[in-house]
Write a protein that holds these residues in place. Sequence first.
Motif, PDB file in Angstrom:
ATOM      1  N   LEU A   1      11.579   0.524  -2.482  1.00 57.54           N
ATOM      2  CA  LEU A   1      10.197  -0.222  -1.561  1.00 57.54           C
ATOM      3  C   LEU A   1       9.840  -1.554  -2.148  1.00 57.54           C
ATOM      4  N   ALA A   2      10.126  -1.639  -3.579  1.00 63.24           N
ATOM      5  CA  ALA A   2       9.928  -2.754  -4.189  1.00 63.24           C
ATOM      6  C   ALA A   2      10.888  -3.964  -3.721  1.00 63.24           C
ATOM      7  N   LEU A   3      11.972  -3.900  -3.955  1.00 61.95           N
ATOM      8  CA  LEU A   3      12.883  -4.521  -3.387  1.00 61.95           C
ATOM      9  C   LEU A   3      12.951  -5.029  -1.910  1.00 61.95           C
TER      10      LEU A   3
ATOM     11  N   CYS B   1       0.955  -1.135  -0.141  1.00 59.74           N
ATOM     12  CA  CYS B   1      -0.051   0.056   0.137  1.00 59.74           C
ATOM     13  C   CYS B   1       0.761   1.264  -0.141  1.00 59.74           C
ATOM     14  N   VAL B   2       1.881   1.255   0.966  1.00 62.12           N
ATOM     15  CA  VAL B   2       2.845   2.352   0.729  1.00 62.12           C
ATOM     16  C   VAL B   2       3.406   2.658  -0.523  1.00 62.12           C
ATOM     17  N   LEU B   3       3.849   1.233  -1.147  1.00 60.50           N
ATOM     18  CA  LEU B   3       4.481   1.480  -2.541  1.00 60.50           C
ATOM     19  C   LEU B   3       3.369   1.975  -3.455  1.00 60.50           C
ATOM     20  N   GLY B   4       2.209   1.487  -3.455  1.00 61.83           N
ATOM     21  CA  GLY B   4       1.011   2.021  -4.323  1.00 61.83           C
ATOM     22  C   GLY B   4       0.844   3.437  -4.202  1.00 61.83           C
TER      23      GLY B   4
ATOM     24  N   VAL C   1      -6.234   3.615  -1.351  1.00 59.18           N
ATOM     25  CA  VAL C   1      -4.691   4.040  -1.386  1.00 59.18           C
ATOM     26  C   VAL C   1      -4.479   4.983  -2.749  1.00 59.18           C
ATOM     27  N   LYS C   2      -5.083   4.221  -3.478  1.00 62.41           N
ATOM     28  CA  LYS C   2      -4.949   4.885  -4.994  1.00 62.41           C
ATOM     29  C   LYS C   2      -5.662   6.340  -5.083  1.00 62.41           C
ATOM     30  N   GLN C   3      -6.920   6.255  -4.541  1.00 53.88           N
ATOM     31  CA  GLN C   3      -7.506   7.408  -4.536  1.00 53.88           C
ATOM     32  C   GLN C   3      -7.018   8.462  -3.460  1.00 53.88           C
ATOM     33  N   LEU C   4      -6.408   8.182  -2.481  1.00 51.33           N
ATOM     34  CA  LEU C   4      -5.639   9.149  -1.639  1.00 51.33           C
ATOM     35  C   LEU C   4      -4.414   9.769  -2.488  1.00 51.33           C
TER      36      LEU C   4
END
Length: 442
Positions: A390-392, A216-219, A352-355
């Motif tokens: 963040l992805a790694l 979610c943080v990454l998104g 999360v996307k909308q935020l």
Amino acid sequence: MGAALRRIQLGNALSAFGNGFTVPFLFIYVAQVRDLGASTAGVVLATFAVAALVVLPFTGRVIDRRGPLPVAIAGTVAAAVGSIGLGLASSEPAVIAAAGMLGAGIAVIQPALATMIVWCSTPATRSRAFATQFFLNNLGLGLGGLLGGLLVDTAHPSSFVRLFAIESAMFLVLGAAIATVRLPQVPKVEDAIPADKGARGGWRVLLADRAMVQLCVLGFVMFFACYGQFESGLSAFAVEVTRISPATLGVALAANTAVIVIAQFVVLKLVEGRRRSRVIALVGLIWTVAWVVAGASGLIHGSQAMATAAIISTYALFGLGEAMLSPTVAPLVADLAPGSRVGQYNSAFALVKQLALAVGPAVGGLMAGGGLYVAYIVMLIGCSLGITALALRMGRRLTPLQDNPLHAATAPATVPGPTPRAEADAGAPIAEPQRGSVTTAA
């Protein structure tokens, strides 16, 4: 794809086609055609985000308790009512109310459709299903926008009523298409329908899932650094600093869509079978290059053609990254979710996307309005590098099935012979599968 999934994809494509008729012209419609002013148009656009933020926290639990089908149908009806309401509204309260209805309907549809796609697919086929959905969405939006531009006439409000009527009809077509879908009696996710109240859980279970929290943080960073800048900071930078015309900006946006439509299935072939966390990390590097190119376009003096090409390349690179994310992120959300909470996980990620889509344009617009373009580019280069990091980091928390389901599904099983240690432990209880993995139904 099975018949149910084909019908879901077709309805979703037609809905995107109808949405494309109105999205590019909404600001002009409210501000100029209805003569309500730019401030009201801004409030209307903000209302979409606010409506989504209001309904999404509750949508996931309803999906998991009642199933995605009735929720999706309710969303299409609400969106259809809101769309035709926008076309007929002529006062500020009516326009804002209609926008709220439309925004809430679309927000409900998204996680419900995502859950239906999860139910109709397996971990091995899920990436292709979501890539197809993304491809059809962009194709529908592009074609709808193209035809809408041919039909619209700012001197005649009736032409806009026609556009909103088409959009409303397409939402009803989506509702009719998914209403006839026969979802699997045994969904292809483990324990998809909660058997008791205790299994339904809540937000505490999701927040305790460290991998999902990291995703979610990454998104948020991904949507902030890409989608959240298209209509605010990046557009302002291209016009004010690179000095391209608004018409050329339209060409750049078209290049973004063209890359997605043309490259989607080529990209899918390249990323299928590879670790999802590594694919997302690569997207961060591609977007870093995109922002560096965008910044360089403002430094090119004496060659407007090169500066314009740099901005168009920036939008094209964003499209390439989007094509890589479509078969990666949404399936990962589904594979992280316990079977009985797929709807809640999809809704949480949509929230999360909308935020990000609410915060991104605000930050980009404020920095552009203050002339802080150097700080703006540096910030987004940092965000893109943050995506890679963040992805790694998230990849260390994923199981092999979550990070690379195609490889995990095709990996040969090894059955070692019994060892003295194994024989000694023969009476020990078998360990339960790690929580968060999604298995196919027997």
